[in-house]
Design an enzyme around this catalytic site. Structure first.
Site, short mmCIF file in Angstrom:
data_model
loop_
_atom_site.label_atom_id
_atom_site.label_comp_id
_atom_site.label_asym_id
_atom_site.label_seq_id
_atom_site.Cartn_x
_atom_site.Cartn_y
_atom_site.Cartn_z
N PRO A 7 32.01 17.68 3.02
CA PRO A 7 31.36 17.03 4.15
C PRO A 7 31.37 17.90 5.40
O PRO A 7 32.32 18.63 5.62
CB PRO A 7 32.20 15.77 4.39
N GLY A 8 30.31 17.82 6.15
CA GLY A 8 30.27 18.49 7.45
C GLY A 8 29.91 19.96 7.40
O GLY A 8 29.95 20.63 8.42
N THR A 9 29.56 20.46 6.22
CA THR A 9 29.26 21.89 6.14
C THR A 9 27.81 22.21 6.46
O THR A 9 27.41 23.36 6.42
CB THR A 9 29.63 22.45 4.76
N GLY A 10 27.01 21.18 6.73
CA GLY A 10 25.65 21.45 7.18
C GLY A 10 24.59 21.37 6.10
O GLY A 10 23.57 22.04 6.18
N GLU B 284 61.79 25.78 17.69
CA GLU B 284 60.52 26.51 17.76
C GLU B 284 60.75 28.00 17.99
O GLU B 284 60.09 28.84 17.38
CB GLU B 284 59.62 25.94 18.86
N HIS C 212 61.51 29.73 14.73
CA HIS C 212 60.31 30.10 13.97
C HIS C 212 59.72 31.40 14.53
O HIS C 212 59.44 32.34 13.79
CB HIS C 212 59.23 29.02 14.10
N ASP D 249 58.58 21.20 7.93
CA ASP D 249 58.76 22.60 7.54
C ASP D 249 59.19 22.67 6.08
O ASP D 249 58.69 23.49 5.31
CB ASP D 249 59.86 23.25 8.39
C1 NHX Z 1 59.84 11.75 13.58
N1 NHX Z 1 59.09 13.97 14.05
O1 NHX Z 1 58.81 11.41 13.08
C2 NHX Z 1 59.83 12.86 14.60
C3 NHX Z 1 59.19 12.37 15.83
C4 NHX Z 1 61.91 19.61 14.70
C5 NHX Z 1 61.30 20.03 16.95
N2 NHX Z 1 60.98 11.23 13.23
O2 NHX Z 1 58.69 21.87 12.46
O3 NHX Z 1 57.90 17.52 14.90
O4 NHX Z 1 60.86 15.10 13.44
O5 NHX Z 1 58.19 23.73 14.13
C6 NHX Z 1 60.51 10.48 8.68
C7 NHX Z 1 61.67 11.21 8.95
C8 NHX Z 1 57.81 13.91 10.51
C9 NHX Z 1 59.28 10.98 9.01
C10 NHX Z 1 61.55 12.45 9.52
C11 NHX Z 1 57.90 12.70 9.94
C12 NHX Z 1 60.20 14.17 10.43
C13 NHX Z 1 57.75 20.19 13.76
C14 NHX Z 1 58.85 15.94 11.35
C15 NHX Z 1 59.50 19.84 15.40
N3 NHX Z 1 57.80 22.48 14.32
N4 NHX Z 1 59.17 17.30 13.10
C16 NHX Z 1 58.12 21.57 13.46
C17 NHX Z 1 58.64 17.98 14.09
C18 NHX Z 1 59.71 14.99 13.45
C19 NHX Z 1 58.97 14.63 10.75
C20 NHX Z 1 59.17 12.19 9.60
C21 NHX Z 1 60.32 12.94 9.86
C22 NHX Z 1 60.88 19.35 15.74
C23 NHX Z 1 59.00 19.42 14.09
C24 NHX Z 1 58.77 15.97 12.80
ZN ZN Z 2 59.63 23.60 12.53
#
Ligand code: NHX
Ligand code: ZN
Length: 663
Positions: free
Chosen positions: A219-222, A440, A443, A516
């Protein structure tokens, strides 16, 4: 055929007006039924009678005022002289009959003309037992039909007529110049333009002109834009219809529409008939085991028959678009039908840059804007996504009171499309903020110290969307077609750098690395199971592709391995990740002072990029802006033609830089 020449505006007006019409129609039925009721009532009621009590009737009888009597089972009706405004007038009366055996005798005595009558209620009974319920049923039925039919205008008896949005744009204003980033597809379609422009050249050699071209791509490729451009280049009418317009409730309706469409097209030849979403009607017959799709199959059969039947030398070429070619019926692809397939892939980095350039025409874009960087940042974006990003950037710039679309706004628009809105207001403790910053910077630093990884574009600790607390962006300089084992391993190390930093600084890890770890696991599994990159498991593909539940719900993927291999795979994946994590921690421990100073700075400014980033990571490890800063072509001109672009050729503002459209 003027009714087919509706343009979009007309049809949208029509649909906007239709709820009103629907309402009027039901109202009409209601009025008719009420009228019938009233008439029936009047019919049965007949003349109006003066109601009398039985005793009053007897009184009149004794007074010799009664002239005529009709006796039914329940009533006594008749005529009698009664007082009315002082004088006696002959009046019809009615009294409820009372058991009175002497009545007949009395009437005979007075020699009053009387007759018996079998008072029949059949009309009333008929009305309530048959007419009224039938009326209600018809009313309901017609209401339901209209709802199912999707708000047609033609009334009950006209569903065979094509109500689909067929329209002719005698000259589409779009041509190949408005199509960017899909050069191969354009190249292939130039042939089609040639057939339409010079059919005689091909006919002279006895060559059969292809009848159908199918455009395949996500989708969206024109795809629609391409079809329009073909019509525009060849300067022929463009009939556009969606496959889903053929799919109807009633068997035979879609088929009738197909025939209708083809007969219309043939009168307009040479022309292009474009069927969007071909998969809606071209799904393989009998593909779904739990439903018979008689209607769809008939429609498809009609399409096949029509495609066989018409003469392409007249210059009618059918173009169709689908994003799921694998579910199409084989018969559609046979020679003489859609025998040409044109693949419309999502654009690569150069394609994206070209598309961005097309969409920047006619918009005020700042000199600083580097479309190459935007193109590099948007792998996987299709033309429509890029168009949307540019529009977002324009809206954002206007809201910020800028005179031109700036690079900041462009980047922000892409960020929004990829990770959601900034949420600066998200509350968090300074400790959490610091942890995010260390993550961050971990990384970024691991990435910077591994020479063969993508340059780092930006580090940010501004929360976005619902689940992202911070991010590090890497910018691939070009599309990577092949990736080496070492490159994947390095990517894994970079992805583990965040958690590694947390562990080094705090001696404790957090759930934040969840996303990650997901990507790390996917990469390591792919190495072992798809790419044969593990010594222990050898050059074997263990994963079966193309048999996901979506492709075939009845055959789940059986991957190619036994229980022992499964264990070995898990172990191997684990081993790769563990080794990479150790590496990542090593790198960070060696440069812990840089990690600390960089984190301190990031906490202050929240976003690190460009020179500020180079300070910590080195100039050659961050995105190189200078290389593309001077744009080879100025990004100005007129607006690209497109679905959303009104024909504003007469707009004096645009006259200065209009691209010429010959042909
Ligand atoms: C959360 N999000 O959802 C929080 C808000 C480590 C600085 N609990 O790797 O944003 O922790 O380099 C259930 C449990 C997503 C659901 C844990 C959904 C974790 C992004 C990941 C930055 N940047 N992590 C990163 C990040 C997070 C996540 C989840 C969960 C942070 C990291 C989310
Ligand atoms: Zn990360």
């Amino acid at each position: 055929m003027s009714d087919q020449q509706n343009n979009r505006d007309d049809s949208s007006k029509k649909s906007a007006g239709s709820p009103q019409r629907k309402f009027n129609f039901s109202l009409w039925y209601l009025v008719a039924v009420l009228l019938a009721l009233f008439i029936a009532q009047a019919y049965m009621g007949g003349t109006s009678y003066q109601k009398l009590s039985y005793s009053r009737f007897k009184e009149l009888l004794t007074e010799d005022q009664v002239k005529r009597v009709i006796i039914t089972q329940e009533h006594i009706r008749g005529e009698a002289m009664m007082d009315s405004a002082g004088t006696k007038v002959l009046t019809s009366f009615e009294a409820v009959r009372v058991d009175d055996p002497d009545l007949v005798k009395q009437l005979e005595e007075k020699s009053i003309n009387f007759e018996g009558k079998f008072e029949s209620d059949w009309l009333k009974g008929f009305f309530f037992a048959w007419v009224l319920p039938l009326g209600i049923i018809i009313l309901l039925w017609s209401f339901l039909i209209r709802r199912m039919g999707g708000g047609g205008t033609g009334g009950l008896m006209s569903f065979g007529k094509s109500r689909a949005k067929v329209y002719v744009e005698s000259a589409t204003k779009i041509n190949f110049k408005d199509v960017a980033g899909i050069d191969e597809a354009v190249e292939e379609l130039k042939e089609v333009v040639d057939y339409l422009k010079h059919p005689a050249k091909f006919r002279a050699l006895g060559a059969q002109i292809p009848k159908g071209v199918i455009l395949v791509g996500p989708p969206g490729t024109g795809k629609t834009l391409l079809a329009k451009a073909v019509a525009g280049e060849a300067n022929v009418p463009f009939f556009s219809i969606s496959g889903s317009d053929f799919v109807e409730m009633f068997v035979g309706v879609g088929a009738a529409r197909v025939r209708d469409l083809f007969s219309q097209a043939q009168t307009k030849a040479p022309c292009i008939v474009f069927i969007d979403e071909l998969d809606a009607l071209g799904k393989a017959r009998g593909a779904s085991p739990w439903a018979s799709h008689d209607e769809r199959e008939q429609t498809l059969n009609a399409l096949l028959v029509e495609m066989d039947g018409f003469e392409s030398s007249k210059g009618v070429i059918i173009m169709a678009a689908t994003n799921r070619p694998e579910i199409l019926d084989m018969a559609l692809m046979r020679p003489g039908r859609f025998d040409r397939q044109v693949v419309v892939d999502p654009p690569n980095i150069d394609g994206r840059e070209a598309i961005l350039r097309v969409h920047c025409r006619g918009k005020k874009v700042a000199k600083e804007v580097n479309l190459r960087v935007i193109a590099a940042r948007t792998p996987g974006f299709a033309g429509a996504d890029l168009a949307n990003a540019i529009n977002e950037a324009a809206l954002l710039s206007a809201r910020r009171g800028k005179k031109e679309i700036g690079m900041r706004e462009m980047e922000e628009a892409v960020d929004r499309e990829m990770t959601g809105m900034e949420r600066r207001s998200r509350v968090m403790t300074p400790e959490t903020k610091e942890k995010i910053a260390y993550h961050e910077c971990g990384h970024a630093l691991v990435g910077a110290k591994l020479p063969d990884t993508d340059p780092i574009h930006r580090v940010s600790i501004i929360p976005r969307g619902t689940a992202t607390l911070g991010h590090t962006l890497y910018l691939p300089t070009e599309e990577q077609l092949l990736i080496t084992k070492q490159q994947i391993i390095d990517k894994i190390k970079v992805a583990l750098g965040g958690r590694a930093a947390e562990e080094i600084i705090y001696g404790e890890i957090s759930s934040g690395a969840y996303s990650d770890l997901q990507s790390v696991t996917a990469m390591a599994r792919a190495m072992v199971m798809d790419y044969g990159m593990s010594e222990n498991l050898g050059q074997v593909v263990y994963r079966r592709r193309g048999h996901t539940p979506r492709d075939n719900p009845f055959q789940m993927a059986d991957d190619y391995y036994g229980e022992k291999t499964a264990e070995a795979i898990d172990q191997e994946v684990r081993g790769i990740i563990d080794a990479c994590y150790v590496e990542a921690k090593d790198i960070l421990t060696q440069h812990v002072d840089v990690l600390k100073s960089m984190t301190a700075e990031l906490l202050k400014v929240e976003i690190l990029e460009g020179d500020a980033l180079a300070e910590y990571l080195g100039k050659d490890r961050i995105t190189d802006y200078s290389q593309h800063l001077a744009d080879p072509e100025p990004i100005e001109g007129t607006e690209p033609g497109g679905d959303d672009t009104p024909a504003d050729d007469e707009n004096p503002d645009d006259l200065g830089h209009k691209i010429d459209r010959e042909g």
